[in-house]
Design a protein around this motif. Structure first.
Motif, PDB file in Angstrom:
ATOM      1  N   THR A   1       0.824  -1.205   0.000  1.00  0.00           N
ATOM      2  CA  THR A   1       0.000   0.000   0.000  1.00  0.00           C
ATOM      3  C   THR A   1       0.864   1.263   0.000  1.00  0.00           C
ATOM      4  N   SER A   2       2.196   1.081  -0.006  1.00  0.00           N
ATOM      5  CA  SER A   2       3.092   2.231   0.133  1.00  0.00           C
ATOM      6  C   SER A   2       4.466   1.877  -0.435  1.00  0.00           C
TER       7      SER A   2
ATOM      8  N   ILE B   1       8.125   0.921  -1.530  1.00  0.00           N
ATOM      9  CA  ILE B   1       8.784  -0.018  -2.443  1.00  0.00           C
ATOM     10  C   ILE B   1       7.796  -1.074  -2.949  1.00  0.00           C
TER      11      ILE B   1
ATOM     12  N   PHE C   1      -1.261  -1.964   5.303  1.00  0.00           N
ATOM     13  CA  PHE C   1      -2.157  -1.154   6.115  1.00  0.00           C
ATOM     14  C   PHE C   1      -2.446   0.177   5.422  1.00  0.00           C
TER      15      PHE C   1
ATOM     16  N   ASP D   1      -2.395  -9.039   8.439  1.00  0.00           N
ATOM     17  CA  ASP D   1      -1.304  -8.524   9.268  1.00  0.00           C
ATOM     18  C   ASP D   1      -0.165  -9.540   9.160  1.00  0.00           C
ATOM     19  N   MET D   2       0.951  -9.106   8.589  1.00  0.00           N
ATOM     20  CA  MET D   2       2.038 -10.049   8.286  1.00  0.00           C
ATOM     21  C   MET D   2       2.753 -10.556   9.535  1.00  0.00           C
TER      22      MET D   2
ATOM     23  N   ASN E   1       7.793  -8.234   0.936  1.00  0.00           N
ATOM     24  CA  ASN E   1       8.296  -6.864   1.042  1.00  0.00           C
ATOM     25  C   ASN E   1       7.919  -6.175   2.350  1.00  0.00           C
TER      26      ASN E   1
ATOM     27  N   TYR F   1      16.523  -5.153  12.961  1.00  0.00           N
ATOM     28  CA  TYR F   1      16.376  -5.031  11.508  1.00  0.00           C
ATOM     29  C   TYR F   1      17.515  -5.761  10.799  1.00  0.00           C
TER      30      TYR F   1
ATOM     31  N   LYS G   1      17.071  -8.976   8.428  1.00  0.00           N
ATOM     32  CA  LYS G   1      17.432  -8.907   6.999  1.00  0.00           C
ATOM     33  C   LYS G   1      18.561  -9.885   6.667  1.00  0.00           C
TER      34      LYS G   1
ATOM     35  N   VAL H   1      15.983   4.305   0.126  1.00  0.00           N
ATOM     36  CA  VAL H   1      14.886   4.633  -0.786  1.00  0.00           C
ATOM     37  C   VAL H   1      13.999   5.611  -0.018  1.00  0.00           C
TER      38      VAL H   1
ATOM     39  N   THR I   1      11.093   6.533   1.204  1.00  0.00           N
ATOM     40  CA  THR I   1       9.717   6.098   1.475  1.00  0.00           C
ATOM     41  C   THR I   1       9.356   6.585   2.884  1.00  0.00           C
TER      42      THR I   1
END
Ligand code: NAD
Length: 256
Positions: A13-14, A16, A36, A59-60, A86, A151, A155, A184, A186
């Motif tokens: 929804t946003s 990337i 979301f 919800d992931m 993603n 994070y 990753k 990026v 965002t």
């Protein structure tokens, strides 16, 4: 090139995810959006490209929601041919102060969700003899930064997971690869720009310049459309032997 294929892009929804969904749609793929916030705007953007578009608000961080989304893809689209994992969140804090619930959420959304979507979507891809799994990792899947322990762990884990899946599918028409973007611009990164602007007492443009200068030698943000073009390449026939890679698009960040 992708007419007749269905792509599920999580967190689309946003940012990337939406950029990748749009590039896959330009190639004719049907698109299932997830994420979301407002879904009608992104749905309309994709539909304007003349492809079938759906949305599921799973919800992931919740395995049951993910299973319901994959069932929706099967019922409404006949399955998932291209899976783009993603969805992701960030939190910045020193490890000794890192909120436990933030750690758990980052591991669940940025790493475990890819396990759940993959384990549920892969059998259908193998049955069809074609599939593409594209995991959006990060430069932080290859190198670390301070204050991003959850994070970076998630990753790096996602890159390792990608390699394992690629080996398990190596003799099939299904490939699994990771894309590792640098900065990026965002909403996820704008929050970090805002924090830097407040900390250094500078304006938005200067904060963006400082953020880039610290890590990204090109001094240019990578764009969602550029990442979408790389995803399109990974979906092409020419990419059939690209397997288990963590492909950086980071303006030189990890070349240093
Ligand atoms: P963004 O904040 O613009 O988008 C994140 C998307 O994930 C949104 O659609 C949001 O609704 C969705 N999302 C968040 N939590 C969710 C949940 N629990 N369930 C379902 N959807 C959820 O962020 P972005 O910058 O576009 O990031 C997308 C991915 O790219 C993330 O995995 C991020 O780690 C990765 N990435 C971003 C950058 C960057 O510089 N922006 C760099 C490298 C990697």
């Amino acid at each position: 090139m992708l007419k007749g294929k269905t792509a599920l892009v999580t967190g689309s929804t946003s940012g990337i995810g939406l950029g990748i969904a749009l590039e896959l749609a330009r190639q004719g793929a049907s698109i299932i959006l997830n994420g979301f916030g407002d879904a009608d705007g992104p749905k309309a953007e994709v539909a304007a490209l003349g492809v079938k578009v759906g949305y599921h608000g799973a919800d992931m961080s919740k395995p049951d929601d993910i299973a319901a989304m994959v069932a929706y893809a099967q019922a409404e689209f006949g399955g998932i041919d291209i899976l783009v994992n993603n969805a992701g969140i960030q939190h910045v804090a020193p490890v000794q102060d890192f909120p436990v619930e933030k750690w758990d959420a980052i591991i669940a959304i940025n790493l475990s969700s890819a396990f759940h979507t993959t384990r549920l979507a892969l059998p259908g891809m193998l049955a069809k003899g074609w599939g593409r799994i594209i995991n959006i990792a990060s430069a932080h899947g290859l190198v670390a930064s301070a204050q991003k322990s959850a994070y970076v762990a998630a990753k790096h884990g996602l890159v390792g997971f990608t390699k394992s899946v690629a080996l398990e599918t190596a003799t099939t028409g299904v490939t699994a690869n990771a894309i590792c973007p640098g900065w990026v611009l965002t909403p996820l990164v704008q929050k970090q720009v805002d924090a830097l602007a407040a900390k250094d007492g500078v304006d938005n443009d200067e904060a963006k310049r400082r953020l880039l200068a610290e890590k990204q030698p090109s001094l240019q943000f990578t764009t969602p459309a550029e990442l979408g073009a790389l995803a399109v390449f990974l979906c092409s026939d020419a990419a059939i032997n690209v397997r288990g890679q963590a492909w950086a698009m980071d303006g030189g960040w990890t070349a240093v």
